[in-house]
Design an enzyme around this catalytic site. Structure first.
Site, short mmCIF file in Angstrom:
data_model
loop_
_atom_site.label_atom_id
_atom_site.label_comp_id
_atom_site.label_asym_id
_atom_site.label_seq_id
_atom_site.Cartn_x
_atom_site.Cartn_y
_atom_site.Cartn_z
N LYS A 1 27.27 28.77 -78.93
CA LYS A 1 27.37 30.23 -78.75
C LYS A 1 28.79 30.71 -78.99
O LYS A 1 29.00 31.82 -79.47
CB LYS A 1 26.88 30.63 -77.35
CG LYS A 1 25.38 30.49 -77.20
CD LYS A 1 24.81 31.31 -76.05
CE LYS A 1 23.29 31.29 -76.08
NZ LYS A 1 22.65 32.00 -75.00
N LYS B 1 15.26 27.38 -83.13
CA LYS B 1 14.30 27.87 -82.14
C LYS B 1 14.16 29.39 -82.17
O LYS B 1 15.11 30.09 -82.54
CB LYS B 1 14.66 27.37 -80.73
CG LYS B 1 15.80 28.08 -80.06
CD LYS B 1 15.78 27.80 -78.54
CE LYS B 1 16.78 28.72 -77.86
NZ LYS B 1 16.61 28.89 -76.45
N LYS C 1 15.85 35.32 -78.58
CA LYS C 1 15.98 36.77 -78.41
C LYS C 1 17.17 37.31 -79.19
O LYS C 1 17.19 38.44 -79.62
CB LYS C 1 16.23 37.11 -76.94
CG LYS C 1 15.08 36.85 -76.03
CD LYS C 1 15.42 37.38 -74.63
CE LYS C 1 15.24 36.31 -73.59
NZ LYS C 1 16.45 35.55 -73.30
N1 AQP Z 1 11.91 29.12 -78.66
C1 AQP Z 1 11.64 28.68 -77.45
N2 AQP Z 1 10.69 27.75 -77.26
C2 AQP Z 1 10.40 27.32 -76.03
N3 AQP Z 1 11.01 27.75 -74.91
C3 AQP Z 1 11.98 28.67 -75.05
N4 AQP Z 1 12.76 29.30 -74.16
C4 AQP Z 1 13.57 30.16 -74.81
N5 AQP Z 1 13.32 30.11 -76.13
C5 AQP Z 1 12.34 29.20 -76.31
C6 AQP Z 1 12.72 29.06 -72.73
O1 AQP Z 1 12.74 30.30 -72.06
C7 AQP Z 1 13.47 30.16 -70.83
C8 AQP Z 1 14.46 31.22 -70.65
O2 AQP Z 1 15.33 31.34 -71.72
P1 AQP Z 1 16.60 32.30 -71.58
O3 AQP Z 1 16.28 33.67 -71.93
O4 AQP Z 1 17.24 32.15 -70.24
O5 AQP Z 1 17.61 31.71 -72.57
P2 AQP Z 1 17.42 31.03 -73.92
O6 AQP Z 1 16.79 29.70 -73.77
O7 AQP Z 1 18.77 31.06 -74.55
O8 AQP Z 1 16.40 32.00 -74.67
P3 AQP Z 1 16.66 32.83 -75.95
O9 AQP Z 1 15.47 33.61 -76.30
O10 AQP Z 1 17.20 31.94 -77.03
O11 AQP Z 1 17.73 33.83 -75.43
P4 AQP Z 1 19.12 34.22 -76.02
O12 AQP Z 1 18.88 34.48 -77.47
O13 AQP Z 1 19.50 35.43 -75.24
O14 AQP Z 1 20.05 33.05 -75.77
C9 AQP Z 1 14.08 28.77 -70.83
O15 AQP Z 1 13.29 27.94 -70.00
C10 AQP Z 1 13.99 28.34 -72.25
O16 AQP Z 1 13.88 26.92 -72.39
#
Ligand code: AQP
Length: 337
Positions: free
Chosen positions: A113, A200, A203
């Site tokens: 990040k 992956k 968001k």
């Molecule tokens: N692509 C994914 N596949 C499976 N699980 C996922 N999670 C996120 N993306 C996937 C799971 O969702 C939970 C919460 O995620 P988060 O919002 O706290 O942070 P993250 O993992 O960083 O999710 P994003 O969507 O990628 O958010 P941003 O872009 O804001 O960093 C976790 O249990 C995660 O494993």
């Protein structure tokens, strides 16, 4: 019988997507019936990258409403907003002061990040895993559901609890903090981007077409799936490392249609993309329809949503305050007279 306690959360950093649902929230729904479950909207984590103050509150509320719409039942689970429980910030500070800097500097997610932020990397982003450790340790969680990407952070939380707090400030028969274990989740947990089967679904991906948000309208879901990256091969299959997009899309179909991997693979073995994509779109629209309907009801009833969050905050506070008091005392702070 005392149930194992489970804690997890999602950041309100934008629209929740299929990855958040299938990789996290869907599993929580199952866990809540035989575990003592705490699910928070981790808004303090959301500001570790640049955020829009005009959206944070609404995204937080919307995330909480989506937890409920996906089936989290406030009668079984404690649902709350992280910033409503001040002990998260306090325990994070206490843990910061005993955590070696090089432990957090080597976190892979920080490195990934930080690269994207250039000169704008905040101390908060570096500190993200310590705040996550505080989130988990505050609730004496026995189990933390983790995907591949969060394993390293959970390991750090365990090391902080064991080596930096219990070993230094506790005793064998009276540890200060409970050391949590990872809860490894079943298959289908990792959902990949629609535009790149090797990264992956996320968001924060600037390309909206890379993800299906849980609240996307049916036409938009269909459009995104129509444009999803594929490969030139005819017939869909699992376990071919040369075909990451096929793995992802067929995997999504298997889960969203409810057919499972084997039946989905048999059904689509000879199928071309032109026939498969409408099938996947229909399965996604049908699976999301009840969540969207329930969400619309919930988000209109702010009073009820607030009641759930206030109740959750009170329950969370009771546990968190007791833990932070224990840590303060073991570190030698003067108690309030
Ligand atoms: N692509 C994914 N596949 C499976 N699980 C996922 N999670 C996120 N993306 C996937 C799971 O969702 C939970 C919460 O995620 P988060 O919002 O706290 O942070 P993250 O993992 O960083 O999710 P994003 O969507 O990628 O958010 P941003 O872009 O804001 O960093 C976790 O249990 C995660 O494993």
């Amino acid at each position: 019988m005392v149930q194992s306690r489970v804690l997890s959360g999602v950041q309100p950093t934008g629209a929740l997507h299929l990855g958040n649902w299938l990789g996290a929230i869907r599993n929580w729904v199952e866990l809540q019936h035989d575990h003592d479950t705490f699910f928070c909207v981790v808004d303090l984590h959301a500001i570790t990258v640049p955020h829009d103050p005009h959206r944070l509150a609404e995204d937080t509320l919307s995330t909480a409403a989506l937890y409920l719409a996906c089936g989290i039942d406030p009668k079984c689970s404690t649902v709350f907003v992280q910033s409503h429980v001040q002990a998260h910030a306090e325990l994070c500070w206490l843990l910061n002061c005993v955590t070696p800097l090089n432990w957090v500097e080597r976190m892979i997610q920080f490195k990934e990040k930080a690269v994207k932020q250039g000169d704008n990397v905040s101390v908060g982003l570096l500190d993200y895993p310590v705040l996550m450790a505080a989130d988990i340790l505050l609730y004496d969680a026995d189990l933390v559901p983790v995907g591949e990407d969060q394993k390293q952070h959970l390991e750090l939380a365990r090391d902080i609890a064991q080596q930096r707090i219990n070993a230094r400030f506790g005793s064998d028969d009276a540890p200060v903090l409970k050391v949590p274990k990872p809860l490894i989740l079943k298959e289908g947990a990792r959902v990949m981007s629609l535009t790149d089967g090797r990264s992956k679904m996320s968001k924060s991906d600037p390309n909206e077409g890379s993800r299906i948000a849980l609240l996307d309208a049916p036409e938009l879901i269909t459009k995104k799936i129509k444009r999803a990256k594929t490969d030139p091969q005819m017939g869909l299959e699992f376990d071919n490392p040369e075909r990451p997009e096929t793995e992802n899309l067929l995997g999504l179909y298997a889960i969203l249609s409810g057919k499972g991997r084997q039946a989905a693979a048999e059904e689509c073995a000879e199928m071309g993309w032109g026939k498969f994509k409408p099938l996947l779109a229909e399965a996604a629209v049908t699976a999301l329809e009840p969540i969207q309907t329930r969400y619309r009801e919930l988000i209109q009833d702010r009073a009820e949503l607030n009641r759930v969050l206030v109740d959750g905050r009170d329950r969370a506070n009771a546990v968190a305050e007791a833990t932070v008091a224990r840590v303060r005392s073991s570190l030698g702070f003067l108690g309030t007279p």
